[in-house]
Design an enzyme around this catalytic site. Sequence first.
Site, PDB file in Angstrom:
ATOM      1  N   ASP A  83       1.043  -1.113   0.075  1.00 27.60           N
ATOM      2  CA  ASP A  83      -0.058  -0.052   0.053  1.00 27.60           C
ATOM      3  C   ASP A  83       1.058   1.232  -0.041  1.00 27.60           C
ATOM      4  O   ASP A  83       1.911   1.243   0.629  1.00 27.60           O
ATOM      5  CB  ASP A  83      -0.866  -0.240   1.337  1.00 27.60           C
ATOM      6  N   GLY A 182      -7.455   8.500   7.267  1.00 24.38           N
ATOM      7  CA  GLY A 182      -7.468   8.914   8.696  1.00 24.38           C
ATOM      8  C   GLY A 182      -9.002   8.876   9.410  1.00 24.38           C
ATOM      9  O   GLY A 182      -9.662   8.709   8.591  1.00 24.38           O
TER      10      GLY A 182
HETATM   11 ZN   LIG Z   1      -4.412   5.118   0.854  1.00 18.10          ZN
END
Ligand SMILES: [Zn+2]
Length: 313
Positions: A83, A182
Amino acid sequence: MPLVNTKKMLEEAYSGGYAVGAFNISNMETVQGITTACSELRSPAILQVSPGAIRHSSPTYLTKLVEAAIFTYPDLPVVLHLDHGPDFDICKNCIDMGFTSVMIDGSNLSYEENVSLTKSVVDYAHPKGVTVEGELGRISGMEDKISTARNESFYTEPAQAEDFVKKTGVDSLAIAIGTSHGVYKFKGERKAQLRFDILEEIQKRLPKFPIVLHGSSSINPKFIKDINKFGGKIQYASGMPEEILNKLSKTAVCKINIDSDLRLAITAAIRKYLFLDHPCEFDPRGYFGIARKAVEGLVAHKIKEVLGSEDKI
Ligand SMILES: [Zn+2]
């Protein structure tokens, strides 16, 4: 079965009108919780590793944990994916270590530099049977302690996305349509404002091409409430509503990344276990076991309510 790449998995998701969850792993309990839920519900699995998780656990431990998972569930198709690979060398190292898919994130570079970097990773990956995800546009929020402010983020240009895919040969593309990394996704705005029109235009220009959605945790208020009730302090958290993600899972969006929701589920479970139910506990197996159960429950919920990937293997 051995690890697979994303090619067939995302093609089937596209034609079947569902999305595959890409869940971030960082230790044994996350690998076990995710693969147990996927195996029980017969859903394909993408296990992804961020550069931060590599620093925490090392690629050797992570690849061996995933090896143990595919040994445990031999019928489960599993992708091991990097990722947000920041440069060619990290992508190359992961490919050499046995990852079956990598993301090269050149979204902070100029368009030409992003094309050239992404193409170099594709050229290295494809002969080895490894699929590549690129990123175009910039997704706001906090990813692995690297923050992109809302005013520095920008949406993906559909015409540029078409050109990017043709020039680089990537297998999937992460786009920016207003999602955010987030747990503080829409601070000040209080709700998601997504540019569905951009997604539609990209889908028209790139028929049957799989799109990836980052920043797609939903930040369940129940987890925030539990965390704060048992000694935590997380304020103003907000996420992507699950009904919107479910709608998107039926479009060209074939891979939906989920990381923050796992972190919150784990933290809420451990806090509640130690503060409320077992204040005298000092055996880590107690609270790590609870964390594993929390991961399993969250992944099962996402498969059923958000991704629609149940019974697809
Ligand atoms: Zn991401």
